[in-house]
Design an enzyme around this catalytic site. Structure first.
Site, PDB file in Angstrom:
ATOM      1  N   GLY A   8       1.170  -0.842  -0.220  1.00  0.00           N
ATOM      2  CA  GLY A   8       0.038  -0.374   0.075  1.00  0.00           C
ATOM      3  C   GLY A   8       1.251   0.854   0.291  1.00  0.00           C
ATOM      4  O   GLY A   8       0.662   2.311   1.027  1.00  0.00           O
ATOM      5  N   ALA A   9       2.172   1.736  -1.096  1.00  0.00           N
ATOM      6  CA  ALA A   9       2.808   2.389  -0.723  1.00  0.00           C
ATOM      7  C   ALA A   9       2.847   2.646  -2.166  1.00  0.00           C
ATOM      8  O   ALA A   9       3.847   4.253  -2.096  1.00  0.00           O
ATOM      9  CB  ALA A   9       3.604   1.770  -0.669  1.00  0.00           C
TER      10      ALA A   9
ATOM     11  N   ARG B 153       0.636   6.007  -2.558  1.00  0.00           N
ATOM     12  CA  ARG B 153       1.094   7.230  -2.530  1.00  0.00           C
ATOM     13  C   ARG B 153       0.572   7.321  -1.158  1.00  0.00           C
ATOM     14  O   ARG B 153       0.864   6.539  -0.421  1.00  0.00           O
ATOM     15  CB  ARG B 153      -0.711   7.957  -3.101  1.00  0.00           C
TER      16      ARG B 153
ATOM     17  N   ILE C 144       0.362   7.769   2.935  1.00  0.00           N
ATOM     18  CA  ILE C 144       0.620   7.513   4.045  1.00  0.00           C
ATOM     19  C   ILE C 144       1.825   6.413   3.674  1.00  0.00           C
ATOM     20  O   ILE C 144       3.617   6.577   3.760  1.00  0.00           O
ATOM     21  CB  ILE C 144       0.559   6.994   5.215  1.00  0.00           C
ATOM     22  N   GLY C 145       1.629   5.739   2.749  1.00  0.00           N
ATOM     23  CA  GLY C 145       2.532   4.816   2.024  1.00  0.00           C
ATOM     24  C   GLY C 145       3.528   5.018   1.342  1.00  0.00           C
ATOM     25  O   GLY C 145       5.033   4.456   1.682  1.00  0.00           O
TER      26      GLY C 145
ATOM     27  N   TYR D  49     -17.416  -0.735   8.413  1.00  0.00           N
ATOM     28  CA  TYR D  49     -15.376  -0.221   7.985  1.00  0.00           C
ATOM     29  C   TYR D  49     -14.731  -0.645   9.265  1.00  0.00           C
ATOM     30  O   TYR D  49     -13.206  -1.666   8.772  1.00  0.00           O
ATOM     31  CB  TYR D  49     -15.503   1.075   7.683  1.00  0.00           C
TER      32      TYR D  49
ATOM     33  N   LYS E 246     -10.975  -3.376  10.734  1.00  0.00           N
ATOM     34  CA  LYS E 246      -9.847  -2.755  11.248  1.00  0.00           C
ATOM     35  C   LYS E 246      -9.035  -2.905  12.205  1.00  0.00           C
ATOM     36  O   LYS E 246      -9.187  -3.473  12.770  1.00  0.00           O
ATOM     37  CB  LYS E 246      -9.975  -0.717  10.555  1.00  0.00           C
TER      38      LYS E 246
END
Length: 280
Positions: free
Chosen positions: A8-9, A11, A13-14, A157, A161
């Protein structure tokens, strides 16, 4: 040189986690589903990898749809082969819809569970045998502490999580004294991202994603596993514990400290007779 995989990198935070790890001498596997730049989804695994390589550091672009078990396996295996090992894995992939139960179609509910908790579970299963064999390695999931207010208005959601947080708390007992750790991390304030840009969130309400990335780096470098294993951490609080006192550099609006959205304290989930080593 140490190595890391960030899922998940492409854009937000990633991306910032990948860049921060790279600047601190980590070879980085940049994994995400996005391989083509669009106005709706700017940034790809290739653009982030290029940012890292332009600075003279090592990165590997890894197409990875986390709904596909084999693609997660491939990402991990590619890092092991290219870097000669792995030290740190971060699961930042996520599907988000903050709506009530009646407003969340089953198809969207399924997507969130597959991307959030199922994808994290697969990553853990695939990397854990390697970490346990070498008796070292850190796993980090982007997931929140468990407390009642988090669920309100976004139960579908929250299911996924919080399921990730259960993985953090529960797996810690299996990892005790193995040299391997698992942690959760969540922001104290709103964090700048593509989503906040699209929604025009005011700058004074947010911090830069660098605060979250710096907390990730501290977790990656932590030598006392008892401080991180099984813990659902908050970026600001963890950095304070590591000696950071000035957070002004993280402000999106340099003149305004953003409001904290997380409680200052969280309820304990332990019950009488409970401990990290409890089996039942």
């Amino acid at each position: 040189m140490k190595s890391a995989l960030v899922i998940g990198a492409s854009r937000g935070i990633g991306r910032r986690i990948a860049l921060t790890l790279s600047k601190n001498n980590y070879q980085v596997g940049v994994a995400a589903k996005t391989t083509d730049h669009t106005l709706e989804l700017p940034g790809t695994i290739y653009s982030v990898t290029n940012e890292i390589e332009t600075s003279g550091r090592t990165a590997l672009a890894l197409p990875c749809n986390v709904r596909d078990e084999q693609q997660i396996q491939n990402a991990i295996q590619s890092c092991l082969e290219a870097f000669g090992g792995l030290d740190f894995v971060v699961y930042n992939a996520g599907a988000i819809l903050w709506k009530k139960v009646l407003d969340t179609p089953v198809k969207r509910f399924d997507l969130m569970q597959e991307v959030n908790v199922r994808g994290a579970y697969i990553m853990i299963q695939k990397v854990l045998p390697y970490f346990l064999e070498k008796k070292a390695g850190k796993i980090l999931l982007v997931c929140p502490p468990i407390y009642s207010r988090f669920f309100k208005g976004k139960v579908p959601y929250s299911v996924g999580k919080v399921g990730m947080t259960v993985l953090v708390h529960g797996l810690a007992t299996e990892l005790e004294n193995t040299g391997v750790s698992i942690s959760g991390l969540w922001p104290a304030t709103a964090i700048e991202s593509h989503v906040t840009t699209v929604k025009n969130v005011p700058q004074e309400l947010m911090r830069k994603s660098s605060i979250f990335a710096d907390a990730c780096l501290h977790i990656a470098e932590e030598t006392n596993l008892s401080l991180i294993n099984g813990k659902a951490l908050i970026d600001e609080d963890f950095l304070r514990a590591k000696g950071v006192t000035d957070f002004s550099a993280y402000r999106c609006d340099p003149d305004k400290e953003p409001p904290r959205m997380m409680p200052k304290a969280f309820p304990s989930l332990l019950v009488e007779g409970d401990s990290l080593t409890s089996k039942l």
